[in-house]
Design a protein around this motif. Structure first.
Motif, PDB file in Angstrom:
ATOM      1  N   SER A   9       0.826  -1.212   0.000  1.00  0.00           N
ATOM      2  CA  SER A   9       0.000   0.000   0.000  1.00  0.00           C
ATOM      3  C   SER A   9       0.856   1.256   0.000  1.00  0.00           C
ATOM      4  O   SER A   9       0.546   2.238  -0.681  1.00  0.00           O
ATOM      5  CB  SER A   9      -0.931  -0.004   1.220  1.00  0.00           C
ATOM      6  OG  SER A   9      -0.187  -0.054   2.419  1.00  0.00           O
ATOM      7  N   ALA A  10       1.948   1.225   0.745  1.00  0.00           N
ATOM      8  CA  ALA A  10       2.801   2.413   0.825  1.00  0.00           C
ATOM      9  C   ALA A  10       3.467   2.727  -0.509  1.00  0.00           C
ATOM     10  O   ALA A  10       3.791   3.877  -0.800  1.00  0.00           O
ATOM     11  CB  ALA A  10       3.867   2.206   1.887  1.00  0.00           C
TER      12      ALA A  10
ATOM     13  N   THR B 197      -0.130   3.250  -3.501  1.00  0.00           N
ATOM     14  CA  THR B 197      -1.376   3.972  -3.277  1.00  0.00           C
ATOM     15  C   THR B 197      -1.357   5.358  -3.925  1.00  0.00           C
ATOM     16  O   THR B 197      -0.479   6.172  -3.641  1.00  0.00           O
ATOM     17  CB  THR B 197      -1.650   4.128  -1.767  1.00  0.00           C
ATOM     18  OG1 THR B 197      -1.725   2.834  -1.178  1.00  0.00           O
ATOM     19  CG2 THR B 197      -2.955   4.869  -1.527  1.00  0.00           C
TER      20      THR B 197
ATOM     21  N   PHE C  65      -3.346   8.232  -3.426  1.00  0.00           N
ATOM     22  CA  PHE C  65      -4.344   8.639  -2.444  1.00  0.00           C
ATOM     23  C   PHE C  65      -5.426   9.518  -3.060  1.00  0.00           C
ATOM     24  O   PHE C  65      -6.614   9.365  -2.756  1.00  0.00           O
ATOM     25  CB  PHE C  65      -3.672   9.375  -1.280  1.00  0.00           C
ATOM     26  CG  PHE C  65      -2.937   8.457  -0.347  1.00  0.00           C
ATOM     27  CD1 PHE C  65      -3.612   7.780   0.652  1.00  0.00           C
ATOM     28  CD2 PHE C  65      -1.570   8.252  -0.482  1.00  0.00           C
ATOM     29  CE1 PHE C  65      -2.945   6.919   1.510  1.00  0.00           C
ATOM     30  CE2 PHE C  65      -0.895   7.394   0.371  1.00  0.00           C
ATOM     31  CZ  PHE C  65      -1.583   6.728   1.369  1.00  0.00           C
TER      32      PHE C  65
ATOM     33  N   SER D   1      -9.976   5.839   6.334  1.00  0.00           N
ATOM     34  CA  SER D   1      -8.584   5.394   6.438  1.00  0.00           C
ATOM     35  C   SER D   1      -7.701   6.078   5.403  1.00  0.00           C
ATOM     36  O   SER D   1      -6.594   6.543   5.703  1.00  0.00           O
ATOM     37  CB  SER D   1      -8.516   3.871   6.274  1.00  0.00           C
ATOM     38  OG  SER D   1      -7.181   3.422   6.320  1.00  0.00           O
TER      39      SER D   1
ATOM     40  N   ARG E  60      -7.258   9.791   6.352  1.00  0.00           N
ATOM     41  CA  ARG E  60      -6.370   9.977   7.507  1.00  0.00           C
ATOM     42  C   ARG E  60      -4.912   9.734   7.122  1.00  0.00           C
ATOM     43  O   ARG E  60      -4.019  10.509   7.456  1.00  0.00           O
ATOM     44  CB  ARG E  60      -6.804   9.032   8.626  1.00  0.00           C
ATOM     45  CG  ARG E  60      -6.154   9.330   9.971  1.00  0.00           C
ATOM     46  CD  ARG E  60      -6.772   8.477  11.056  1.00  0.00           C
ATOM     47  NE  ARG E  60      -8.156   8.873  11.330  1.00  0.00           N
ATOM     48  CZ  ARG E  60      -9.215   8.123  11.010  1.00  0.00           C
ATOM     49  NH1 ARG E  60      -9.053   6.963  10.406  1.00  0.00           N
ATOM     50  NH2 ARG E  60     -10.424   8.543  11.299  1.00  0.00           N
ATOM     51  N   GLU E  61      -4.667   8.621   6.379  1.00  0.00           N
ATOM     52  CA  GLU E  61      -3.291   8.318   5.995  1.00  0.00           C
ATOM     53  C   GLU E  61      -2.764   9.353   4.995  1.00  0.00           C
ATOM     54  O   GLU E  61      -1.601   9.759   5.055  1.00  0.00           O
ATOM     55  CB  GLU E  61      -3.210   6.916   5.383  1.00  0.00           C
ATOM     56  CG  GLU E  61      -1.782   6.460   5.130  1.00  0.00           C
ATOM     57  CD  GLU E  61      -1.710   5.013   4.667  1.00  0.00           C
ATOM     58  OE1 GLU E  61      -0.602   4.591   4.272  1.00  0.00           O
ATOM     59  OE2 GLU E  61      -2.749   4.322   4.687  1.00  0.00           O
TER      60      GLU E  61
ATOM     61  N   THR F 180      -2.007  12.669   6.887  1.00  0.00           N
ATOM     62  CA  THR F 180      -0.830  12.625   7.768  1.00  0.00           C
ATOM     63  C   THR F 180       0.475  12.395   7.008  1.00  0.00           C
ATOM     64  O   THR F 180       1.551  12.703   7.519  1.00  0.00           O
ATOM     65  CB  THR F 180      -1.002  11.515   8.824  1.00  0.00           C
ATOM     66  OG1 THR F 180      -1.248  10.266   8.161  1.00  0.00           O
ATOM     67  CG2 THR F 180      -2.172  11.834   9.749  1.00  0.00           C
ATOM     68  N   SER F 181       0.386  11.838   5.769  1.00  0.00           N
ATOM     69  CA  SER F 181       1.609  11.616   4.984  1.00  0.00           C
ATOM     70  C   SER F 181       1.911  12.764   4.038  1.00  0.00           C
ATOM     71  O   SER F 181       2.981  12.805   3.425  1.00  0.00           O
ATOM     72  CB  SER F 181       1.478  10.320   4.178  1.00  0.00           C
ATOM     73  OG  SER F 181       0.479  10.462   3.172  1.00  0.00           O
TER      74      SER F 181
END
Length: 557
Positions: free
Chosen positions: A396-397, A400, A402, A538, A541-542, A545-546
């Motif tokens: 995912s990292a 993704t 986003f 989710s 939020r991710e 924050t990233s």
């Protein structure tokens, strides 16, 4: 089909196995019909591995061909086995396999004499191997989640086969927890020899008879606990496949503390899966491969961190694959495949581990991952404090988007809300007080004994035109039945002895069945909406924050 308000309901779809139950034949018979009859209904879905068919079209075809009008010999044999052995069907199947292996000779002491006439009738127009394979498939399909030790599901077998690669040269294949042999025998095209062991003597006996009846050569099946009493200590196989027992806390740790198989570390009492992993690796020749089925929690549990670190540090772990939920026979959770290779002169250790996440895929496959479902991860990146081998943690990292995924999820939420608003709970007019309470009732166990339904752990499937499946399952969830079938932990498990349903004409059953289907569709839609909202939150939020996403401007708020 329409509901009481005149709205169109989706036509129900059925699998080949459900068609077989409906017609009172085996799945092999349905496969033959599809090949022999050009007018057999075409699949309503694109899946080639497990197609779905329109129920109305199937019923019409069966009626036109007069299929399923009489109970077939296959169903009579199955019901005879059920009547004699209940849930202990492996005993019954072993009796059949024993008779088939004797090629017409009587069994000792007259055993199996009641089965002989049906077996002789069935083997006049099909091979003993075809008959036994059909009965085995029927047993696997009817086992459900409970009592499924010794069974590897067909979907899980397909996944293991896929990641094992093409057959190529002949290889020795070994399964130390082989059960009735399904996973091991799936590799007969790969092998020069097949070897297995199982704790249950009956499973081992049936597996050996299956091999004999179906014509598999060079097969050795032994009895015993592979961890405590390894019957093949000198075997070194080219391919080791294994679906270890689930939740076996007492695997013999105390008596095996100094066992030489624990070269990566002594597993804790709670890590029996890592004991099976090391047993499998011990039996692998240089250049050979291990494919073992693991619960997802083994990838991150603290107790197994040191052993995970050791197999990564040595460069033995080549791939971890997270499979879709529902592929195991014993539970509905997602499982992983861990793939290891013992180094050889030709093939050394690996510097990267392939992480593959197929959890969002259809359990029926295909199993070839898309680009955004897999990532090559350097060993050094895995050797941190947690040594977490969960594929999604690394995929995912890296993959993704986003912005795109967040907008797509928001759009899906909007569509799902519109669908729910368009398909609200069905209108249910007031019923006649006491109308159902005055009806005669029939127990599910009586219906099963009569061959009208087949039951799994939490549902029943009609095998008769006189019973509607959705009607039966709807009333199984009635308040009295639900209280009897629900444990203190909230788990529903069908109580075949105590569950009762009202008797009514089939047309009235179908009206109830349509209402129960509409309720199930509504619940499924709400459940999907809940999943989507969780995904959106989710991602947001991710992303925030990233730094991949930013808060809306004052004008956009």
């Amino acid at each position: 089909m329409k509901d009481d308000a005149g709205r169109h309901l989706p036509d129900p779809l059925v699998t080949a196995a459900e068609i077989a139950r409906l017609a009172g034949v085996t799945r092999a018979a349905v496969s033959n019909w599809r090949r022999r009859y050009d007018d057999f209904p075409a699949p309503a879905t694109d899946s080639t591995s497990s197609p779905l068919f329109d129920l109305a079209e199937v019923r019409a075809w069966l009626a036109s061909q007069r299929k399923g009008q009489e109970m077939s010999a296959e169903v009579r044999l199955w019901q005879q086995l059920r009547s004699a052995h209940g849930d202990d069907m492996v005993t019954g199947l072993t009796a059949v396999a024993d008779l088939l292996s004797r090629k017409g000779e009587p069994a000792p002491d007259g055993a199996g004499s009641a089965l002989r006439p049906l077996i002789d009738e069935l083997t006049t127009d099909q091979s003993p191997a075809g008959l036994l394979n059909g009965l085995t498939a029927r047993y696997v399909e009817s086992s459900g989640r409970a009592g499924s030790d010794g069974i590897t599901s067909p979907r899980l077998i397909q996944a293991v086969q896929h990641f094992a690669g093409p057959a190529g040269r002949k290889r020795t294949v070994y399964d130390p927890a082989c059960g009735i042999g399904s996973l091991l025998f799936a590799f007969h095209h790969h092998s020069g020899a097949l070897a297995g062991q199982d704790l249950d003597p009956l499973n081992a006996r049936y597996a050996q008879l299956r091999a004999e009846v179906t014509g598999l050569s060079d097969v050795t099946i032994l009895t015993g606990d592979s961890l405590r009493s390894d019957q093949l200590p000198d075997l070194r196989a080219d391919l080791v496949v294994c679906e270890p027992p689930v939740g076996a806390a007492d695997w013999g740790r105390e008596e095996l503390l100094l066992d030489p198989r624990w070269e990566f570390g002594v597993p804790s009492r709670a890590e029996n899966e890592l004991a099976w992993l090391q047993h499998c690796y011990r039996h692998t020749r240089p250049g050979g491969q291990v494919i073992i089925v693991m619960p997802a929690s083994v990838a991150y549990r603290k107790a197994g961190r040191r052993i995970r670190a050791e197999i990564v540090r040595r460069g033995l772990l080549t791939q971890v694959v997270a499979l879709p939920p529902g592929m195991a026979s014993a539970h509905a959770l997602s499982v992983h495949l861990w793939i290891l290779r013992r180094p050889s002169e030709a093939e050394g250790t690996v510097e990267f581990v392939q992480m593959t996440d197929l959890t969002d895929n259809d359990p029926r496959g295909p199993f070839e991952p898309a680009d955004n479902q897999t990532a090559r991860v350097a060993r050094i990146d895995l050797l941190n404090d947690a040594v977490d081998l969960t594929p999604t943690a690394y995929i995912s990292a890296r993959h993704t988007d986003f912005t795109a995924q967040y907008e797509t999820t928001r759009s899906e939420i909007k569509k799902q809300l519109e669908r729910l608003l368009d398909r609200l709970l069905p209108p249910l007019p007031e019923g006649t007080a006491g109308s159902l309470q005055d009806r005669a009732m029939v127990s599910v166990s009586e219906l099963a004994r009569a061959g009208l339904v087949e039951t799994t752990e939490n549902a029943a499937v009609s095998t008769s035109e006189q019973l509607d499946t959705d009607y039966v399952n709807g009333f199984l969830r009635s308040a009295p039945n639900n209280r009897r079938a629900t444990s203190t932990t909230g788990t529903f498990r069908l109580d075949t002895r105590g569950s009762r349903i009202p008797q009514m004409a089939v047309e009235e059953q179908r009206r109830y069945g349509a209402a129960f289907r509409a309720l199930a569709d509504f619940e499924a839609g709400v459940g999907h909406l809940t999943e989507l909202t969780g995904q959106a939150a989710s991602l947001a939020r991710e992303g925030l924050t990233s730094g991949a996403l930013s808060p809306p401007s004052a004008e956009e708020s």
